[in-house]
Design an enzyme around this catalytic site. Structure first.
Site, mmCIF file in Angstrom:
data_model
loop_
_atom_site.group_PDB
_atom_site.id
_atom_site.type_symbol
_atom_site.label_atom_id
_atom_site.label_comp_id
_atom_site.label_asym_id
_atom_site.label_seq_id
_atom_site.Cartn_x
_atom_site.Cartn_y
_atom_site.Cartn_z
ATOM 1 N N CYS A 106 0.823 -1.216 0.000
ATOM 2 C CA CYS A 106 0.000 0.000 0.000
ATOM 3 C C CYS A 106 0.853 1.261 0.000
ATOM 4 O O CYS A 106 0.926 1.969 -0.996
ATOM 5 C CB CYS A 106 -0.935 -0.015 1.203
ATOM 6 S SG CYS A 106 -2.152 -1.342 1.163
ATOM 7 N N ARG A 178 5.782 -8.352 0.997
ATOM 8 C CA ARG A 178 5.763 -7.536 -0.213
ATOM 9 C C ARG A 178 6.505 -6.218 -0.008
ATOM 10 O O ARG A 178 6.248 -5.484 0.935
ATOM 11 C CB ARG A 178 4.320 -7.262 -0.647
ATOM 12 C CG ARG A 178 3.613 -8.486 -1.224
ATOM 13 C CD ARG A 178 2.177 -8.186 -1.561
ATOM 14 N NE ARG A 178 1.376 -7.909 -0.371
ATOM 15 C CZ ARG A 178 0.071 -7.613 -0.408
ATOM 16 N NH1 ARG A 178 -0.556 -7.569 -1.566
ATOM 17 N NH2 ARG A 178 -0.593 -7.389 0.709
#
Length: 267
Positions: A106, A178
């Protein structure tokens, strides 16, 4: 969603909804209302909904990048960033962000989408891009600091030094890797001839080996020249860092997690 968050779970976070036309938007909104206890927010268009999520993450990215800039400045001044932030937080409207490694799908990604679209439309968002640049380089800053302090301790001879890295996920108490900035630290330390041992009990060893080519260790030993707390998993509270310190290990803390009395450097 907020990976690793046991309080703000899916049902407890307001869901922004929309659709390609009013009927579709209402249908989507009704569907999410069935499971989202916190409620929904029906945005007037898909563009507005997408933009809202992009700026939520871009805002955090920029705010954290400012904290990281301060950490870089205060490191050069020889004062502790956390002490400065604690003093500044006495003002009623001071925003309580902290410096550190910024990864994930994000904060580390959405600002690029927003900047890309802005540049397509002829505008270069310098604040967003400069914030991204700062946060992308924090792994480099940590690695260079470790190398410098090890070099000072060993009179420049750092070849073969061993560093234990605690945590490989992109943030605490989750198994999501990630865009983890720990990769940058490992790469730079390895390039300098320093051996690294990575311990993260929340991750699958085979998946990390296949995805990153990194072998996670099963349990950390005691013979290390330095310990780097990269991710503040709750499980790491059980580690006796004072024992490492007594054996001569340098202690680096990127999270303000370890007793500062035994820490040699922290962001």
């Amino acid at each position: 969603i907020n990976p690793g968050d046991k309080i703000r779970t899916l049902a407890n976070i307001v869901k922004v909804t929309s659709g390609s036309n009013p009927e579709a938007a209402k249908r989507v909104d009704n569907l999410y209302q069935c499971i989202i206890a916190a409620g929904t927010y029906l945005a007037p268009s898909i563009k507005v909904a997408e933009a809202s999520k992009a700026i939520e993450n871009a805002q955090r990215d920029v705010n954290i990048s400012f904290m990281n800039v301060l950490a870089l400045i205060f490191d050069r001044m020889g004062i502790d960033t956390s002490d400065v932030l604690a003093a500044a937080a006495t003002k009623w409207n001071f925003l309580p962000f902290k410096p550190g490694l910024v990864g994930g799908h994000c904060i580390g990604v959405d600002p690029h989408y927003l900047a890309y679209k802005a540049e397509q439309l002829g505008y270069r968002p310098k604040v967003i891009l400069s914030g991204r640049e700062v946060n992308e380089r924090m792994g480099v800053f940590v690695a260079e600091k470790i190398i410098a302090l090890l070099a000072a301790k060993h009179k420049g001879n750092i070849q073969g030094c061993k560093v234990l890295i605690l945590g490989f996920a992109f943030k605490e108490n989750c198994s999501d890797t990630r865009n983890t900035k720990v990769v940058d630290i490992i790469q730079l330390l390895s390039n300098a001839g320093i051996q690294t041992a990575v311990f993260d009990p929340l991750l699958n060893k085979d998946e990390i080996k296949a995805g990153y080519g990194i072998e996670l260790i099963q349990e950390p030993g005691l013979d290390y020249d330095a310990i780097l707390l990269a991710v503040s998993h709750d499980q790491f509270r059980k580690i006796d860092f004072a024992q490492y310190k007594s054996k001569g290990s340098l202690i680096f803390d990127t999270q303000g997690f370890i007793n500062r009395k035994i820490v040699d450097f922290r962001i």
